[in-house]
Design an enzyme around this catalytic site. Structure first.
Site, PDB file in Angstrom:
ATOM      1  N   HIS A 212       7.328 -11.327   7.403  1.00  0.00           N
ATOM      2  CA  HIS A 212       6.190 -10.132   6.385  1.00  0.00           C
ATOM      3  C   HIS A 212       7.235  -8.877   6.356  1.00  0.00           C
ATOM      4  O   HIS A 212       7.230  -8.201   7.386  1.00  0.00           O
ATOM      5  CB  HIS A 212       4.914  -9.987   7.284  1.00  0.00           C
ATOM      6  CG  HIS A 212       4.069  -9.089   6.590  1.00  0.00           C
ATOM      7  ND1 HIS A 212       2.865  -9.471   6.238  1.00  0.00           N
ATOM      8  CD2 HIS A 212       3.935  -7.681   6.466  1.00  0.00           C
ATOM      9  CE1 HIS A 212       2.267  -8.317   5.597  1.00  0.00           C
ATOM     10  NE2 HIS A 212       2.955  -7.259   5.779  1.00  0.00           N
ATOM     11  N   CYS A 245       1.944   3.800  -0.812  1.00  0.00           N
ATOM     12  CA  CYS A 245       2.311   4.409  -2.076  1.00  0.00           C
ATOM     13  C   CYS A 245       3.700   4.785  -2.134  1.00  0.00           C
ATOM     14  O   CYS A 245       4.225   5.398  -1.177  1.00  0.00           O
ATOM     15  CB  CYS A 245       1.438   5.862  -2.253  1.00  0.00           C
ATOM     16  SG  CYS A 245       1.933   6.882  -3.419  1.00  0.00           S
TER      17      CYS A 245
END
Length: 305
Positions: A212, A245
């Protein structure tokens, strides 16, 4: 152009985390109906595993406060739909809705365990043990996430021996798979190779491991290739690179599913995914979020700038 590389897996399972890990940090709450449609589109694009939500208290993660409603809308889809459970109460909620695959989220470092779960590393593992035992007894598959495997923003570089120790404890309590997380995206391919070799030396094969990666320093695909060369055949990714973001220095995005599929396709590795549908899905979700997708592949194929 497809140019295979010898020694890589013939097929890779993409563990899609966009609806859960990708959306959980969004400041504006995404409507449940949009999340459900997101999951449906991802499944329709050929993804066989789509992590859907997390059964955490809404006060912890407001974005995931609709877990029951969301899971009820998508649970009959023809896919594996894992959900995160932080404790036995979370497991109760998941089992009541018929979940057949759950995940627990541990840390390889003491500081992050305290900050994320408000308890010591050992206490967190003690909390997960009955969760894994009960789920396994119910015939429910359990996945163990292990965060901060390469670096921690408070503790710095992480000792690989500690990562292997905590990972072995998660597998020992019944987790069928261990997902190694580069939570702040600082790993490089040599570190990935070395850590996986440590696991192998401890008797934990690549068949038990997923990876991951976050793409903070642009290393996620390179790190993934290193893992594939070590035999890993399950890779976590997030549609459109959701999970942080791109305009905030403190936020780090996940490896984009489309970028991963582009690379794997070029290597002749089967994923079962339809890249065109994935790109369309991520462009659609980007429209709902009000900003362009950070995925380079989405931008290239969808004509975004």
């Amino acid at each position: 152009m497809v140019v295979p590389e010898a020694g890589l897996p013939a097929a890779v399972t993409i563990h899609e985390v966009g609806p859960r890990d990708g959306l959980q940090n969004e400041s504006a709450v995404v409507p449940t109906e949009v999340k459900a449609e997101f999951v449906r589109r991802l499944v329709d694009a050929g993804l066989g595993t789509v992590e859907t939500t997390s059964f955490v208290p809404a006060k912890w993660v407001p974005q995931l406060g609709d877990a029951e409603d969301l899971f009820a809308q998508v649970r009959d889809l023809p896919a594996d739909l894992p959900v995160l459970v932080p404790n036995e109460r979370g497991l109760d909620r998941a089992l009541e809705l018929g979940a057949r695959h759950v995940a627990v989220f541990a840390s390889a470092t003491e500081t992050f365990a305290q900050r994320n779960l408000n308890r010591s590393l050992d206490a967190a593992l003690d909390m997960f043990e009955p969760v894994a035992a009960r789920a396994t007894a119910e015939g429910v598959r359990v996945r163990g996430y292990l965060s901060m495997c390469f670096g921690d923003p408070w503790e710095g570089p992480v000792d690989p021996a500690r990562v292997v120790d905590v990972g072995a404890r998660l597998l020992g309590m019944g987790c069928a798979q261990l997902s190694l997380g580069d939570t702040i995206g600082v790993a490089t391919p040599g570190q990935v190779t070395a850590l996986l070799a440590r696991f192998a030396a401890a008797g934990i094969g690549a068949d038990k491991i997923a990876v991951h990666f976050h793409d903070t320093y642009g290393q996620a695909l390179a790190n993934t290739l290193a893992a594939l060369r070590a035999g890993v055949a399950t890779v976590d990714a997030s549609a459109g690179g959701l999970g942080g973001c791109p305009y905030a220095k403190s936020a780090t995005g996940n490896l984009a599913t489309e970028d991963l599929v582009w690379m794997l396709t070029g290597l002749g590795i089967d994923t079962g995914a339809d890249l065109g549908r994935l790109v369309a899905t991520s462009a659609w979700m980007a429209g709902h979020l009000g900003r362009p997708s950070p995925s380079r592949t989405v931008r290239a194929l969808a004509g975004e700038r």
